[in-house]
Design a protein around this motif. Structure first.
Motif, PDB file in Angstrom:
ATOM      1  N   ASP A  77     -11.534  -3.871   7.868  1.00  0.00           N
ATOM      2  CA  ASP A  77     -10.371  -3.340   7.164  1.00  0.00           C
ATOM      3  C   ASP A  77     -10.578  -3.551   5.668  1.00  0.00           C
ATOM      4  N   ARG A 114      -8.493  -2.452   3.127  1.00  0.00           N
ATOM      5  CA  ARG A 114      -7.299  -2.109   2.343  1.00  0.00           C
ATOM      6  C   ARG A 114      -7.092  -3.000   1.120  1.00  0.00           C
ATOM      7  N   GLN A 150     -11.273   6.309   7.805  1.00  0.00           N
ATOM      8  CA  GLN A 150      -9.902   5.820   7.735  1.00  0.00           C
ATOM      9  C   GLN A 150      -9.319   5.703   9.129  1.00  0.00           C
ATOM     10  N   SER A 151      -8.403   4.758   9.276  1.00  0.00           N
ATOM     11  CA  SER A 151      -7.646   4.591  10.509  1.00  0.00           C
ATOM     12  C   SER A 151      -6.193   4.355  10.129  1.00  0.00           C
ATOM     13  N   ALA A 152      -5.323   5.292  10.511  1.00  0.00           N
ATOM     14  CA  ALA A 152      -3.900   5.213  10.147  1.00  0.00           C
ATOM     15  C   ALA A 152      -3.721   5.049   8.641  1.00  0.00           C
ATOM     16  N   GLY A 153      -4.554   5.754   7.868  1.00  0.00           N
ATOM     17  CA  GLY A 153      -4.445   5.710   6.415  1.00  0.00           C
ATOM     18  C   GLY A 153      -5.103   4.514   5.761  1.00  0.00           C
ATOM     19  N   VAL A 154      -5.721   3.633   6.561  1.00  0.00           N
ATOM     20  CA  VAL A 154      -6.368   2.433   6.034  1.00  0.00           C
ATOM     21  C   VAL A 154      -7.872   2.674   5.953  1.00  0.00           C
ATOM     22  N   PRO A 155      -8.503   2.406   4.795  1.00  0.00           N
ATOM     23  CA  PRO A 155      -9.958   2.585   4.707  1.00  0.00           C
ATOM     24  C   PRO A 155     -10.690   1.586   5.594  1.00  0.00           C
TER      25      PRO A 155
END
Length: 250
Positions: free
Chosen positions: A119, A121, A92-97
């Motif tokens: 990304d 999401r 995850q990056s900043a809550g994004v899978p």
């Protein structure tokens, strides 16, 4: 005993592939006898769904049916080269899978850096599960088979399965065909050339247009997206199409 059984199954599979290859090329010299002449670039949905149905029917009967089923579903979503699955990881990056991939062709400027990220999401929970299942499945194999051996076995089994599923035809899809289809689907979805290049790990925006399936071959939308910083790293090399001037009649 288990190793002896596995050896027999492997020998039977190789023998079956050899017989099918011979039957496929017989009387068809005009199409070429090299392996590449029988490889299908794209993997349209009708063929894809037919092969999935064949594999589901043989789960529990064929050793690698479930493995190939999982591999194809995951690759249709993200377009990895077969070898790139070895070092793919979910995070995850900043809550994004995010799916992180080590680019297979990063030398001599061919790749867009050492790694790329996708990304995820916009994927559905079921689609995210398909990627998780793929990563977990590969991890489960690590104690028994090295990745290169596993990829070879899956490629051999796909060769066997496609011949049995589709019967005699000029060309058959391979593990790489799903990447071609991803490229076509990304173009059809409206992604720019730089975005397609970033998603596929290409250093130049011309590669997908020259070497991969065309937009007209797309049949479904791509839901993953590239990382903006990686899009900016793509080198603009493609040329705009300039139609030839019409010749006067006569």
């Amino acid at each position: 005993m288990a190793q002896s059984t596995e050896k027999v199954l492997t020998e039977e599979l190789q023998a079956a592939i050899s017989m099918l290859d011979a039957a496929t090329s017989e009387g068809a010299l005009k199409y070429g006898t090299k392996t590449s002449a029988r490889k299908q670039k794209g993997f349209k949905r009708a063929d894809y769904e037919k092969l999935l149905a064949y594999l589901e029917l043989h789960v529990g009967k064929h050793r690698y049916a479930r493995t190939l089923l999982t591999w194809l579903k995951a690759t249709r979503l993200v377009g990895l080269r077969p070898s790139e699955w070895e070092h793919a990881s979910l995070g995850q990056s900043a809550g994004v899978p995010i799916l992180t991939i080590r680019n297979a062709k990063a030398t001599n400027g061919r790749g867009n850096g050492e790694e790329r990220s996708l990304d995820l999401r916009n994927l559905s929970p079921d689609e995210l599960h398909e990627l998780t299942e793929m990563i977990d499945m590969l991890e489960g194999y690590r104690g028994d088979l090295d990745f290169e051996t596993l990829q070879t076995k899956i490629g051999d089994y796909m060769k066997y399965a496609t011949r049995n599923c589709f019967g005699k035809r000029k060309q058959y899809p391979t593990l790489y065909s799903m990447r071609h289809q991803f490229s076509a689907n990304a173009k059809m979805s409206g992604s720019t050339k730089a975005e397609v290049a970033a998603m596929m790990g290409h250093g130049s925006d011309a590669t997908a247009g020259v070497h991969y399936a065309r937009k007209v071959s797309g049949d479904s939308a791509v839901k993953v997206a590239p990382i903006e910083a990686e899009v900016k790293r793509v080198r603009p090399r493609s040329k705009a199409f300039t139609p030839r001037p019409k010749q006067p009649p006569g």
